[in-house]
Design an enzyme around this catalytic site. Structure first.
Site, PDB file in Angstrom:
ATOM      1  N   ASP A  40      42.532  45.172  50.546  1.00  0.00           N
ATOM      2  CA  ASP A  40      43.451  45.125  51.854  1.00  0.00           C
ATOM      3  C   ASP A  40      43.078  46.694  52.162  1.00  0.00           C
ATOM      4  O   ASP A  40      43.101  47.617  51.307  1.00  0.00           O
ATOM      5  CB  ASP A  40      44.791  45.070  51.558  1.00  0.00           C
ATOM      6  CG  ASP A  40      45.602  45.265  52.817  1.00  0.00           C
ATOM      7  OD1 ASP A  40      45.640  44.515  53.728  1.00  0.00           O
ATOM      8  OD2 ASP A  40      46.457  46.245  52.837  1.00  0.00           O
TER       9      ASP A  40
ATOM     10  N   GLU B 238      31.263  43.238  34.825  1.00  0.00           N
ATOM     11  CA  GLU B 238      31.481  42.668  33.507  1.00  0.00           C
ATOM     12  C   GLU B 238      31.967  41.303  33.254  1.00  0.00           C
ATOM     13  O   GLU B 238      31.755  40.554  32.506  1.00  0.00           O
ATOM     14  CB  GLU B 238      32.571  43.642  32.661  1.00  0.00           C
ATOM     15  CG  GLU B 238      32.179  45.211  32.387  1.00  0.00           C
ATOM     16  CD  GLU B 238      33.221  46.024  32.118  1.00  0.00           C
ATOM     17  OE1 GLU B 238      34.263  45.279  31.417  1.00  0.00           O
ATOM     18  OE2 GLU B 238      33.420  47.127  32.234  1.00  0.00           O
TER      19      GLU B 238
END
Length: 535
Positions: free
Chosen positions: A210, A252
């Site tokens: 956001d 990852e």
């Protein structure tokens, strides 16, 4: 908890995904208390799977006083009790994935709630304390510090500063209940990186960021005159180091980011989409474009051109929880209207708006890249004029009542025409009132109607998924009459949208796959209608 390894296949799903936005409070009520919740979403997973979406984007579901619809987060590791529990969120993520649907959550890094533990500690510690260093506290100007530290204006209107009883002021670019974090403080960066890992460990496939361009501030917090001064808090260079560190974490887990980045400068915008930063960003030029062939074509061309240098896929969206619903804004003949804005009592033609919204659905779903679908758009829901005494959006109050706010596109969904509150699930009236016409839009009613908006979306999403020529890839414009958009995808797929006043001839030697409305008696495409063809 150990990190989940990247999925071995389909790691590029996000480049052409159909992503469904869920505003939890208004999607479905599972416990009957008037507020949508995770139980309601879990119960509707079969509906979402049948619709044919690839992922769900949830607006904030965290613990929050809901001063701004959940974008005032009090605790990122706790689900708000009105929505359910953390265990229920974990079940929802897993159950959705079993149906082939991934989960994207919302992170609000610019600010927290004034009920967040950090802000409570800052208030208790007082001026000059280390706790206040996590935010932007300043003394005021004037003889007695009675004037705000600078002239910044809140995104919701009024000063971006609130004064405390101890005399200090704190910064909030949005509501006073949303104090801005100090991203120059290492603890702020460390906390957000840990929050990302917390949710990635629970199976979240992506994060929507956001107000992604607002985090960093000029430490001097200078006054700002638009057009004259460098902007002190929009698109500062320090942001890119933040997002590079986030990207390393996402990689990852094989997770992705989508940024809410409103920037007019194309060169600055695409910097966020470099290979080591965000994967995608929302396309506001397309969302805010009026129903005009030339302007839509320009928006499409500019979007694809600005994404090409960094190899990022475009995103296409017609509506979200902050803008007027598509049926209503396309029902306005005034093509100069700011389609992202809200207005009281603006005249609209529902039939015209619905016809255009159906055509716009086929246009957006045929374009190369990913597409976002806001809940209720597949039902053709219009904007609702919420009674003044029921409006909860802080934008309405902060504007002095001149802006109706965003509640009109957040009214609880209709599921069943013959059940109380259109099957939303509430025992009493939902948190926002539904208009009398709401049952006529119910999903159950539309499911049995092959001419309904729901049937159109289901078939379009099915074709988009099964036809390899759609989704990611190239497009090329075809010759067409004025006011007509015609373009080819790969494998002989063609999309034609008629925005002119006259019926349009279709390309020869083509077969119709899907239309947003019937062709005329001569096999021509009527105005405000779209068609998918195979060459």
């Amino acid at each position: 908890m150990e990190g989940c390894p990247p999925e071995p296949a389909d790691t590029l799903w996000w480049r052409d995904a159909a992503i469904y936005q869920i505003y939890v409070r208004s999607f479905a009520d599972g416990d009957g208390d008037g507020t949508g919740d995770l139980a309601g979403v879990r119960a509707r997973l079969p509906y979402l799977a049948e619709l044919g979406v690839d992922a769900l984007w949830f607006t904030p579901w965290y613990l929050s006083p809901l001063a701004d619809g959940g974008y005032d987060v009090a605790d990122y590791r706790t689900i708000d009790p009105a929505f359910g529990t953390l265990a229920e969120a974990e079940k929802l993520i897993a159950e959705a994935r079993e149906r082939g649907i991934r989960t994207i959550i919302d992170v609000v890094p610019n600010h927290v709630s004034d009920q967040h533990a950090w802000f409570g500690a800052a208030l208790a510690a007082g001026p000059g304390s280390p706790e206040r260093g996590l935010f932007h506290f300043r003394t005021g100007r004037g003889e007695h510090g009675e004037i705000p530290p600078n002239d910044w204006i809140s995104e919701f209107g009024g000063p971006a500063w609130t004064r405390l009883d101890d005399g200090e002021w704190y910064l909030h670019l949005f509501a006073p209940e949303q104090p801005d974090l100090n991203w120059a403080h290492p603890a702020v960066r460390r906390e957000h990186e840990e929050v990302l890992r917390f949710w990635f460990d629970r199976g979240v496939a992506g994060v929507r960021i956001d107000s992604a361009a607002l985090l960093a501030k000029d430490p001097a917090l200078p006054d700002f005159t638009p057009g004259r001064d460098p902007h002190p808090y929009v698109d500062l260079d320090e942001l890119h180091d933040i997002y590079r560190s986030w990207r390393a974490i996402a990689d990852e887990y094989g997770a992705i980011f989508v940024g809410e980045v409103w920037l007019p400068d194309t060169e600055r915008f695409v910097r966020y989409l470099r290979p080591d930063e965000l994967h995608t960003a929302f396309n506001f030029a397309f969302l805010s474009c009026p129903w005009d062939a030339n302007r839509l074509r320009n928006a499409i061309d500019e979007t694809l051109a600005e994404h090409a240098p960094v190899g990022a896929p475009a995103t296409w969206v017609l509506c979200n929880h902050d803008v007027t619903r598509t049926v209503t804004r396309y029902g306005r003949e005034d093509t100069g209207f700011d389609f992202a804005a809200k207005e009281f009592g603006t005249p609209t033609d529902p039939e015209l708006g619905t016809r255009r919204a159906r055509a716009a659905a086929l246009l957006s779903l045929a374009l190369p890249g990913a597409v976002y679908l806001y809940q209720g758009e597949e039902l053709g829901l219009p904007e609702v004029d919420v009674p003044l005494d029921r409006i909860q959006d802080p934008m309405h109050v902060r504007s002095g009542g001149t802006d109706p706010g965003r509640d009109g596109c957040r009214v609880p969904l209709p599921w069943a025409a013959d059940e109380p509150y259109a099957g939303f699930g509430s025992v009493g009236e939902p948190w926002l009132p539904q208009p009398e016409s709401w049952p006529s839009y119910a999903a159950g009613l539309q499911s049995g109607d092959p001419a309904s908006m729901l049937a159109l979306y289901r078939e379009a999403l099915r074709l988009r998924r099964t036809e390899p020529g759609f989704g990611a890839g190239r497009m090329s414009w075809l010759e067409a009459a004025p006011g007509v958009l015609s373009f080819a995808r790969t494998d002989g797929l063609i999309c034609v949208v008629n925005l002119s006043d006259e019926p349009a001839r279709l390309p020869g030697h083509t077969a119709v796959l899907l239309t947003s409305g019937p062709l005329d008696g001569d096999g021509r495409l009527p105005r405000d209608t779209a068609v998918w063809l195979r060459d």
